[in-house]
Scaffold this active site. Structure first.
Site, PDB file in Angstrom:
ATOM      1  N   ASP A 212     -32.645 -40.842  71.717  1.00  0.00           N
ATOM      2  CA  ASP A 212     -33.810 -41.079  70.861  1.00  0.00           C
ATOM      3  C   ASP A 212     -33.455 -40.851  69.388  1.00  0.00           C
ATOM      4  OD1 ASP A 212     -36.814 -41.449  70.894  1.00  0.00           O
ATOM      5  OD2 ASP A 212     -36.723 -39.528  69.860  1.00  0.00           O
ATOM      6  N   GLU A 262     -15.746 -36.476  80.593  1.00  0.00           N
ATOM      7  CA  GLU A 262     -15.352 -35.506  81.629  1.00  0.00           C
ATOM      8  C   GLU A 262     -15.723 -36.026  83.010  1.00  0.00           C
ATOM      9  OE1 GLU A 262     -17.508 -31.953  80.635  1.00  0.00           O
ATOM     10  OE2 GLU A 262     -16.344 -31.637  78.790  1.00  0.00           O
TER      11      GLU A 262
HETATM   12  C1  NOJ Z   1     -38.590 -43.113  69.356  1.00  0.00           C
HETATM   13  C2  NOJ Z   1     -39.332 -43.216  70.650  1.00  0.00           C
HETATM   14  O1  NOJ Z   1     -39.025 -44.438  71.262  1.00  0.00           O
HETATM   15  C3  NOJ Z   1     -40.794 -43.060  70.328  1.00  0.00           C
HETATM   16  O2  NOJ Z   1     -41.610 -43.350  71.423  1.00  0.00           O
HETATM   17  C4  NOJ Z   1     -41.021 -41.665  69.822  1.00  0.00           C
HETATM   18  O3  NOJ Z   1     -42.363 -41.526  69.420  1.00  0.00           O
HETATM   19  C5  NOJ Z   1     -40.110 -41.350  68.636  1.00  0.00           C
HETATM   20  N1  NOJ Z   1     -38.778 -41.785  68.840  1.00  0.00           N
HETATM   21  C6  NOJ Z   1     -40.054 -39.856  68.390  1.00  0.00           C
HETATM   22  O4  NOJ Z   1     -39.362 -39.235  69.431  1.00  0.00           O
END
Ligand code: NOJ
Ligand code: CA
Length: 553
Positions: A212, A262
């Protein structure tokens, strides 16, 4: 000569290069215990469906313990399952069932921020200013005589200030919501803890990770911080911006790569990184780093031949330089579904997220060309599934689902709706509504109870069970396309064919797989070859408007 075993391992290590990956938003996929919230047992119960669909992997959005301030992207504990949706045993059972069906498992890692209920954050708040526990986050004194103003005037991604004050008066940095404090990645314990998390899931048999906001982890926050206006002036492409896409972030991913390697086969990773240029994106896809990165170029394009062609060319050229493979995606849990986008007036330079504004302005009936949008979405998807590289699909697109625009404010969940994010008037709930599995039932077969986001009546028409029986349904189109893709897919190459019509894109893949898309409004003549599949019924040798066909050349 490699031995048979070595060859098998090498092939296995490359499984991701041209995988079709299906994104599951767990709370909205299938609800096994009827409490209205999708759960891991629900996913397990639908493994036969996923197998019949023909995908290679699933990517699960966060299922970790969370107060759901941001749909689970506010993580209380990275190494557990939210009791509302299951247990670690349920996770193991689900993974085993998916593996048994030949489907890999990718989980979502959220390293930029935790939640304000994470043990280390609670500890930091309790320990007070100057404590070692606060060092793991970005705590600061405020401005103003009493420190009553946030350290800067920066706005958070979902609206509101980017700093939140705790009881003793200090402020902490939150790029997204106040419930999502940003980690301090200069802290060795933060780095160590994430390595532990990567091993935890890898040891449990997870095949890979979706990372993310991979571009945001490292920050440069000197004593004197720039203002919002000053920030806006700073270059985002040099790797030196204080808040995003800093070059040092790749040191972290080099460490992660060592952990991935790993394992046998090495664990896979794909970066979510909305960065400024294709060159900046390539850094995340390096084999010494995460190995693959999402390209959102097609997702933000109109259904238009010229845009598609240049995006495809640029992306394929890009991956030749990195050794990674291209990624293609039209829909995910953050954007208006592509059937709906393509049923709205062309974006013509506006961002995809603003597309939602059109639904809001006119209402789905007035503004949206429902059939035309789905028709174009089917054509675009069939084109995408013929491209070399990984195809990322989002739950429900195989049913041809549209965005749900009419969700009453009191039922909405997305913080971007409540916090008035500048970029998105309706928020993202409309693509997160629980799936319709059957045309009847209290939640269209999602579970025995209700649905945590209200489903519209028109969901009945899109039910999976009905589509399974209907020859030309979107579900059957996806199934046939994914099965053929397995059969036809070879080397990661593409050769453009001259169509003599700038509204028609055609390309071949090695082995004589020809994909032709008519982006235009008028029917055109199909090229020679045996017709394998088309996104609309084809009569004779005529390719209708807004249609893709696959042929054996
Ligand atoms: C990107 C994610 O896809 C989204 O859903 C989220 O709100 C933000 N990052 C923050 O984590
Ligand atoms: Ca449930």
């Amino acid at each position: 000569m490699p031995t048979a075993l070595q060859t098998a391992t090498a092939l296995d290590a490359d499984w991701w290069r041209q995988a079709a990956v299906y994104q599951i938003y767990p709370r909205s996929f299938a609800d096994a215990n009827g409490d209205g919230i999708g759960d891991l047992k629900g996913v397990t119960s639908r493994v036969p469906y996923l197998k019949a669909l023909g995908i290679d992997a699933v990517w699960l959005s966060p299922f970790y313990p969370s107060a759901l301030a941001d749909g689970g992207y506010d993580v209380d504990d990275y190494r557990d399952v939210d009791p509302k949706i299951g247990t670690l045993e349920d996770f193991d059972e689900m993974t085993a069932a998916l593996h048994q069906a030949g489907i890999k498992v990718i989980v979502d890692i959220v390293p930029n921020h935790s939640s304000d209920r994470h043990t280390w954050f609670l500890e930091a708040v309790a320990a007070g200013r100057g404590s070692a526990a606060r060092e793991r986050f970005h705590f600061r004194e405020g401005r103003g005589a009493q420190g009553e103003l946030p350290p800067t005037d920066w706005t958070a991604s979902f609206g509101g200030p980017r700093w939140t004050r705790v009881a003793d008066g200090q402020w902490y940095l939150n790029t997204f919501t106040p419930e999502q404090p940003d980690w301090n990645w200069d802290h060795p314990e933060v780095r160590e803890d994430f390595l532990r998390t990567l091993r935890f899931w890898s040891d449990r048999g997870v095949d890979g990770f979706r990372v993310d906001v991979a571009n945001l982890l490292v920050k440069d926050l000197p004593e004197q911080l720039p203002s919002k206006d000053e920030l806006a002036q700073l270059d985002r492409t040099s790797g030196t911006h204080p808040l995003m896409d800093r070059d040092e972030v790749h040191e972290i991913y080099r460490e992660w790569r060592k952990v991935f390697n790993e394992y046998d086969p090495p664990r896979f990773a794909v970066a979510e990184a909305w960065v400024e240029t294709a060159e900046r994106r390539a850094k995340y896809a390096s084999p010494e780093g995460l190995g693959q990165a999402f390209s959102f170029d097609l997702l933000v394009a109109d259904f238009e031949a010229g845009q598609f062609r240049s995006i495809i060319e640029q992306n394929l050229e890009q991956v030749r330089a990195t050794g990674s493979t291209s990624t293609w995606v039209f829909s995910n849990h953050d954007v208006t579904r592509h059937a709906t986008r393509y049923g709205l007036p062309p974006l013509a330079g506006r961002t995809v997220k603003q597309g939602v504004e059109w639904v809001k302005a006119g209402g789905p009936g007035a503004a949206l060309d429902r059939q035309g949008g789905l028709r174009r979405a089917r054509a675009a998807t069939l084109l995408m599934l013929a491209l070399p590289g990984s195809a990322y699909l989002y739950q429900g697109e195989e049913l041809g689902l549209h965005e749900v625009a009419q969700i009453p404010a009191e039922s909405r969940q997305d913080p971007s709706f409540f916090r008035g994010a500048e970029w998105d008037g309706l928020g993202r709930d409309g693509c997160r509504v629980p799936l319709p599995w059957t045309p009847q039932g209290s939640s269209f077969g999602f579970g025995a109870g209700g649905a945590h986001l209200p489903q519209p009546d028109w969901f009945a028409e899109y039910a999976a069970s009905t589509q399974e029986e209907a020859a030309g349904s979107t579900l059957n189109l996806y199934r046939q396309a994914l099965a053929l893709r397995h059969e036809l897919q070879g080397a990661e190459e593409l050769e453009w064919q001259d169509t003599g019509n700038d509204q028609v894109l055609a390309f071949t893949r090695p082995g004589g797989w020809l994909s032709v898309t008519n982006f235009g409004n008028a029917p055109v003549q199909l090229p020679d070859g045996e017709l394998l599949l088309a996104s609309q019924p084809v009569h004779g040798r005529t390719l209708p408007a807004h249609t893709t066909a696959w042929l054996r050349a």
